[in-house]
Design a protein around this motif. Structure first.
Motif, PDB file in Angstrom:
ATOM      1  N   LYS A  91       0.866  -1.188   0.000  1.00 58.07           N
ATOM      2  CA  LYS A  91       0.000   0.000   0.000  1.00 58.07           C
ATOM      3  C   LYS A  91       0.894   1.225   0.000  1.00 58.07           C
ATOM      4  CE  LYS A  91      -3.601   2.002   2.929  1.00 58.07           C
ATOM      5  NZ  LYS A  91      -3.135   2.807   4.045  1.00 58.07           N
ATOM      6  N   ASP A  92       0.594   2.167  -0.901  1.00 60.17           N
ATOM      7  CA  ASP A  92       1.438   3.376  -0.924  1.00 60.17           C
ATOM      8  C   ASP A  92       0.583   4.632  -0.864  1.00 60.17           C
ATOM      9  OD1 ASP A  92       0.755   4.441  -3.555  1.00 60.17           O
ATOM     10  OD2 ASP A  92       1.808   2.702  -4.393  1.00 60.17           O
ATOM     11  N   ASN A  93       1.243   5.769  -0.654  1.00 60.70           N
ATOM     12  CA  ASN A  93       0.512   7.043  -0.620  1.00 60.70           C
ATOM     13  C   ASN A  93       0.858   7.892  -1.848  1.00 60.70           C
ATOM     14  OD1 ASN A  93       3.097   7.663   0.088  1.00 60.70           O
ATOM     15  ND2 ASN A  93       2.565   9.148   1.672  1.00 60.70           N
ATOM     16  N   THR A 142       7.675  10.331 -15.823  1.00 63.30           N
ATOM     17  CA  THR A 142       8.317   9.172 -15.192  1.00 63.30           C
ATOM     18  C   THR A 142       8.778   8.242 -16.294  1.00 63.30           C
ATOM     19  OG1 THR A 142       6.151   8.160 -15.070  1.00 63.30           O
ATOM     20  CG2 THR A 142       7.012   9.116 -13.044  1.00 63.30           C
ATOM     21  N   LYS A 143       9.881   7.563 -16.003  1.00 62.93           N
ATOM     22  CA  LYS A 143      10.395   6.646 -17.018  1.00 62.93           C
ATOM     23  C   LYS A 143       9.765   5.291 -16.860  1.00 62.93           C
ATOM     24  CE  LYS A 143      14.809   8.921 -16.754  1.00 62.93           C
ATOM     25  NZ  LYS A 143      15.993   8.772 -15.925  1.00 62.93           N
ATOM     26  N   GLY A 144       9.691   4.546 -17.915  1.00 65.55           N
ATOM     27  CA  GLY A 144       9.171   3.188 -17.819  1.00 65.55           C
ATOM     28  C   GLY A 144       8.748   2.673 -19.170  1.00 65.55           C
ATOM     29  N   LEU A 145       8.640   1.357 -19.243  1.00 64.28           N
ATOM     30  CA  LEU A 145       8.246   0.726 -20.515  1.00 64.28           C
ATOM     31  C   LEU A 145       6.854   0.115 -20.418  1.00 64.28           C
ATOM     32  CD1 LEU A 145      11.570  -1.090 -21.437  1.00 64.28           C
ATOM     33  CD2 LEU A 145      10.721   1.082 -22.304  1.00 64.28           C
TER      34      LEU A 145
HETATM   35  P1  ADP Z   1       6.112   1.384 -15.910  1.00 63.67           P
HETATM   36  O1  ADP Z   1       6.254   1.710 -14.467  1.00 63.67           O
HETATM   37  O2  ADP Z   1       7.341   0.988 -16.551  1.00 63.67           O
HETATM   38  O3  ADP Z   1       5.339   2.401 -16.664  1.00 63.67           O
HETATM   39  P2  ADP Z   1       4.434  -0.790 -14.960  1.00 63.67           P
HETATM   40  O4  ADP Z   1       3.895  -1.967 -15.682  1.00 63.67           O
HETATM   41  O5  ADP Z   1       5.264  -1.055 -13.776  1.00 63.67           O
HETATM   42  O6  ADP Z   1       5.185   0.087 -16.030  1.00 63.67           O
HETATM   43  O7  ADP Z   1       3.215   0.096 -14.537  1.00 63.67           O
HETATM   44  C1  ADP Z   1       2.199   0.400 -15.452  1.00 63.67           C
HETATM   45  C2  ADP Z   1       1.561   1.708 -15.111  1.00 63.67           C
HETATM   46  O8  ADP Z   1       0.825   1.574 -13.917  1.00 63.67           O
HETATM   47  C3  ADP Z   1       2.524   2.801 -14.839  1.00 63.67           C
HETATM   48  O9  ADP Z   1       2.845   3.492 -16.014  1.00 63.67           O
HETATM   49  C4  ADP Z   1       1.792   3.689 -13.865  1.00 63.67           C
HETATM   50  O10 ADP Z   1       1.036   4.634 -14.573  1.00 63.67           O
HETATM   51  C5  ADP Z   1       0.867   2.759 -13.158  1.00 63.67           C
HETATM   52  N1  ADP Z   1       1.338   2.414 -11.827  1.00 63.67           N
HETATM   53  C6  ADP Z   1       2.016   1.317 -11.455  1.00 63.67           C
HETATM   54  N2  ADP Z   1       2.256   1.296 -10.129  1.00 63.67           N
HETATM   55  C7  ADP Z   1       1.713   2.408  -9.640  1.00 63.67           C
HETATM   56  C8  ADP Z   1       1.636   2.977  -8.309  1.00 63.67           C
HETATM   57  N3  ADP Z   1       2.162   2.352  -7.233  1.00 63.67           N
HETATM   58  N4  ADP Z   1       0.991   4.161  -8.165  1.00 63.67           N
HETATM   59  C9  ADP Z   1       0.447   4.779  -9.233  1.00 63.67           C
HETATM   60  N5  ADP Z   1       0.491   4.307 -10.475  1.00 63.67           N
HETATM   61  C10 ADP Z   1       1.121   3.140 -10.705  1.00 63.67           C
END
Ligand code: ADP
Length: 452
Positions: free
Chosen positions: A383-385, A412-415
């Motif tokens: 659980k996060d805030n 934010t970076k990510g695939l």
């Molecule tokens: P990435 O982080 O590389 O974009 P993820 O598959 O890990 O890919 O996550 C998919 C999407 O879900 C993210 O782009 C983000 O928008 C959302 N997401 C994941 N975890 C969280 C979180 N803890 N809080 C808010 N949004 C999240």
């Protein structure tokens, strides 16, 4: 024109086409209905005429014609007045109608139509050599016989003219010719049901075809939208991956340039610095490669054979390692004393690191991890805030390449592969993962894993 506009246009034109088709079909069905109606009406008219001109009715007609003849004799001899004629016909009608009704019931079975039938005297005219012009004894609508007394929407079927002479009735009276016009009316009470029932097959088939076409339209448009989504995701992915590689490559570039300055008196500190940059960026690129190659896994080819019973200490260890690199984030961990997770140690670390990493990436500074022991399964909750996930995206975040920040790669970076991979692992162990929480306030990822 953008794809979205094209799809909207397509949907609108589909709806318009359907409306036009519906109108045309409606028109044809209406025409068929009218045709059926016309056919049924002419059939009934014919049938009624047949009844009229045969057998029993002949006798009935002779009877009231004779009464009319007698009346005309009285009338021409001033023994009766014209206003008495309707009275006479009414009396006749009262005695004839029941006979008539019975007769029609027996004879007039036209394909189950409930036919009501009435015969009216509409004109009585007297001619004679001592009359200057024809004397109209009666003109109007007098019920002669009927199997229905309160007939509202009756239709005229046909007309008959009866000619006789007073001498036909009685031989020693002044000769007057008289003509009686009678009109037959009918109505069919169960009319609409009958015709509609006859057309039922056609109607059902039309509805079926219509549903089929709508279904096909719906299916095609849905396919088109899916295709577009896939195309968008691909574009996003290429943008993201380009961006992801740009940063480490730029850093490596700087580090290498620095190392090349070795002969110009590169300090020990700068040298070490450059080496650690190279090391970090190399690691980062390797991680990216692992992520991309993990993108093609499915739960079936994740090896679960090395699963073991892991206790709370194992999770605590993973969290502590993670905390080392993120000192600014506070992570709390609570667990039922006896709680265990049945999973490969490496997979557990991947799952937790991904979830914790995401929590921090998407704005959290307080994270609560908990492990709960149920009868047949274990619940692992993170659980996060942070910023949370909108309801409509909660299913999609587990899809390959899905990111909430579409196109906007710089926040934010990510695939969009992390959660996908986590889900594949969880599924491989026969577990389930879901996300809840509140948008803007935080997310709760819950993983349920069966206990061994
Ligand atoms: P990435 O982080 O590389 O974009 P993820 O598959 O890990 O890919 O996550 C998919 C999407 O879900 C993210 O782009 C983000 O928008 C959302 N997401 C994941 N975890 C969280 C979180 N803890 N809080 C808010 N949004 C999240």
């Amino acid at each position: 024109m953008s794809m979205k506009k094209k799809i909207t246009l397509l949907i609108i034109s589909c709806i318009l086409t359907m409306a036009a088709l519906a109108a045309i079909q409606g028109y044809f069905i209406y025409n068929t209905y009218k045709l059926e109606e016309k056919e049924a009406r002419s059939l009934i008219t014919q049938k009624l005429l047949d009844i009229e001109t045969s057998g029993k009715l002949d006798e009935i007609n002779k009877a009231w014609m004779k009464k009319t003849g007698n009346f005309i004799i009285d009338y021409t001899n001033n023994r009766a007045s014209r206003i008495d004629y309707p009275e006479l016909i009414k009396k006749t009608s009262d005695s004839l109608s029941p006979i008539m009704s019975k007769y029609i019931r027996e004879k007039c079975l036209v394909e189950d139509y409930d036919v009501t039938y009435s015969n009216y005297v509409t004109l009585v005219r007297i001619e004679g050599s001592n009359l200057k012009e024809a004397d109209i004894l009666y003109s109007g609508k007098l019920r002669l016989f009927s199997n229905n007394t309160d007939n509202v929407d009756e239709v005229k079927a046909s007309e008959s003219r009866w000619r006789q002479s007073t001498t036909d009735v009685c031989s020693d009276v002044a000769p007057y010719d008289f003509e009686v016009v009678t009109s037959r009316y009918y109505s069919i009470t169960n009319w609409q049901q009958k015709v509609l029932f006859k057309m039922l097959g056609l109607l059902l088939f039309s509805v079926f075809l219509f549903a089929l076409v709508i279904g096909l339209f719906y299916w095609s448009i849905k396919n088109l939208i899916t295709q577009k989504k896939i195309a968008d995701i691909k574009t996003d992915f290429i943008n993201n991956i380009t961006h992801e590689f740009q940063t480490p490559l730029a850093a490596l570039d700087i580090a290498v340039k620095m190392l090349k300055k070795k002969n110009d008196g590169l300090s020990e500190e700068h040298f070490n610095n450059s080496l650690s940059i190279i090391d970090r960026q190399n690691n980062r690129m390797q991680k990216l490669f692992v992520q991309v190659s993990d993108a093609s896994v499915s739960p079936e080819n994740i090896i679960t054979a090395n699963a073991e019973k892991l206790e709370r200490e194992e999770i605590q260890q993973i969290i502590s390692d993670f905390s080392l690199s993120r000192p600014q984030v506070s992570i709390n961990f609570t667990a039922d004393t006896a709680a265990t997770v049945f999973i490969d140690k490496f997979h557990l670390a991947t799952i937790l690191n991904n979830l914790l990493d995401n929590a921090v990436k998407y704005g959290a500074d307080i994270i609560d991890v908990s492990l709960e022991d149920n009868i047949s399964n274990t619940e692992l909750r993170v659980k996060d805030n942070g910023r949370g996930i909108a309801k409509r995206d909660r299913q999609a975040v587990f899809e390959k390449f899905f990111r909430v920040d579409k196109g906007n790669v710089h926040t934010t970076k990510g695939l969009g592969l992390g959660l996908f991979y986590v889900k594949q692992i969880v599924t491989a162990y026969g577990g389930e993962i879901a996300v809840t929480g509140e948008e803007g306030k935080g997310s709760i990822f819950t993983i349920v894993l069966p206990t061994a």
